[in-house]
Design a protein around this motif. Structure first.
Motif, PDB file in Angstrom:
ATOM      1  N   GLU A 214      33.379  45.165  47.823  1.00  0.00           N
ATOM      2  CA  GLU A 214      33.755  44.410  46.755  1.00  0.00           C
ATOM      3  C   GLU A 214      34.827  43.612  47.044  1.00  0.00           C
ATOM      4  O   GLU A 214      35.853  43.773  47.733  1.00  0.00           O
ATOM      5  CB  GLU A 214      33.967  45.390  45.615  1.00  0.00           C
ATOM      6  CG  GLU A 214      34.135  44.671  44.289  1.00  0.00           C
ATOM      7  CD  GLU A 214      34.564  45.683  43.382  1.00  0.00           C
ATOM      8  OE1 GLU A 214      33.638  46.099  42.160  1.00  0.00           O
ATOM      9  OE2 GLU A 214      35.727  46.178  43.208  1.00  0.00           O
TER      10      GLU A 214
ATOM     11  N   ARG B 267      35.748  40.308  39.835  1.00  0.00           N
ATOM     12  CA  ARG B 267      35.176  41.265  41.001  1.00  0.00           C
ATOM     13  C   ARG B 267      33.606  41.019  41.336  1.00  0.00           C
ATOM     14  O   ARG B 267      32.962  40.770  40.263  1.00  0.00           O
ATOM     15  CB  ARG B 267      35.553  42.551  40.460  1.00  0.00           C
ATOM     16  CG  ARG B 267      36.992  43.018  40.077  1.00  0.00           C
ATOM     17  CD  ARG B 267      37.260  44.337  39.639  1.00  0.00           C
ATOM     18  NE  ARG B 267      37.159  45.203  40.868  1.00  0.00           N
ATOM     19  CZ  ARG B 267      38.233  45.355  41.413  1.00  0.00           C
ATOM     20  NH1 ARG B 267      39.586  44.901  41.364  1.00  0.00           N
ATOM     21  NH2 ARG B 267      38.263  46.370  42.544  1.00  0.00           N
TER      22      ARG B 267
ATOM     23  N   ASN C  65      30.346  42.135  44.025  1.00  0.00           N
ATOM     24  CA  ASN C  65      29.739  42.683  45.084  1.00  0.00           C
ATOM     25  C   ASN C  65      29.165  41.768  46.033  1.00  0.00           C
ATOM     26  O   ASN C  65      28.523  40.700  45.843  1.00  0.00           O
ATOM     27  CB  ASN C  65      28.656  43.479  44.719  1.00  0.00           C
ATOM     28  CG  ASN C  65      28.947  44.631  43.632  1.00  0.00           C
ATOM     29  OD1 ASN C  65      29.815  45.550  44.263  1.00  0.00           O
ATOM     30  ND2 ASN C  65      28.517  44.499  42.476  1.00  0.00           N
TER      31      ASN C  65
ATOM     32  N   SER D  65      29.490  42.279  38.497  1.00  0.00           N
ATOM     33  CA  SER D  65      29.106  43.378  38.002  1.00  0.00           C
ATOM     34  C   SER D  65      27.918  43.413  37.216  1.00  0.00           C
ATOM     35  O   SER D  65      27.259  44.532  36.950  1.00  0.00           O
ATOM     36  CB  SER D  65      30.289  44.347  37.454  1.00  0.00           C
ATOM     37  OG  SER D  65      30.550  43.558  36.225  1.00  0.00           O
TER      38      SER D  65
END
Length: 225
Positions: A166, A177, A179, A195
């Motif tokens: 992440e 944030r 991935n 997310s």
């Protein structure tokens, strides 16, 4: 010039070891929206990639436009990609794409017929499983595939994806944030999704040059499946 197709760029992904990615995909129709990226080559702007997703009754319509122009040393390049996708829920029903790199032209059309997609492309003519996804990146579930339908020329490309971890990206001055996934195989590229599964960044290297997608539209208004 820029062999590997100026930019195998934003077009391909995966057999994945996802670990504990904090994203869920729904079987419902995609959420409409528009996402635009500025494409940087070695830190300098060379073009744009725009994805627009809209709804019409039970169909989801997707329009993709990529335009690039730049130089590697004294040699110039241009790249233009246009694509339209039609989806019913999570099922691709048709695809029509054209791709031009300098003077090289490619194209693909695909239409759902029963349990298969009938593909007519400059790189492949035949049938593909109905469940195969195109290499247009905007759908998070693209990373869960072991084969993709290349949106440039219709080839069926094998890929492998691993979740890197992440990262926190700065998008419009706001930390997001995301991935991070690494694609290897027919295409080598890195992808980031937030997310909720919205596509927020891409980075790759072609012909010794570094390319990076910088998102210029808000994450909240971006489409997602």
């Amino acid at each position: 010039m820029l062999s590997k197709s100026t930019l195998q760029l934003c077009l391909l992904a995966s057999t994945v070891v996802l670990g504990s990615a904090a994203v869920t995909s729904s079987a419902a129709a995609a959420t409409p929206g528009r996402t635009e990226f500025e494409i940087l080559m070695n830190g300098k702007p060379v073009g744009k990639h725009i994805v627009t997703v809209s709804r019409n009754a039970d169909m989801t319509n997707v329009r993709i436009a990529i335009d690039m122009a730049g130089k590697i040393g004294p040699i110039g390049f241009t790249y233009r990609h246009r694509c339209e996708e039609a989806w019913r829920g999570n099922q691709l029903t048709s695809l029509n794409c054209s791709d031009q790199e300098n003077r090289s032209n490619k194209s693909v059309a695909a239409n759902l017929r029963g349990a298969n997609l009938v593909v007519d492309g400059t790189g492949f003519k035949g049938t593909a499983p109905a469940a195969i996804l195109p290499s247009s990146w905007w759908r998070f579930s693209t990373i869960n595939q072991s084969r993709l339908l290349d949106s440039r020329d219709g080839k069926l490309s094998r890929v492998n994806v691993n979740r890197v971890g992440e990262d926190v990206l700065q998008i419009g001055g706001t930390p997001v944030r995301a991935n991070h996934y690494r694609v290897r195989g027919a295409v080598n590229t890195d992808l980031w999704y937030d997310s909720t599964g919205r596509w927020v960044r891409t980075a790759f290297r072609i012909a010794g040059q570094s390319f990076d997608y910088r998102k210029v539209t808000s994450v909240a208004n971006s489409p997602r499946e």
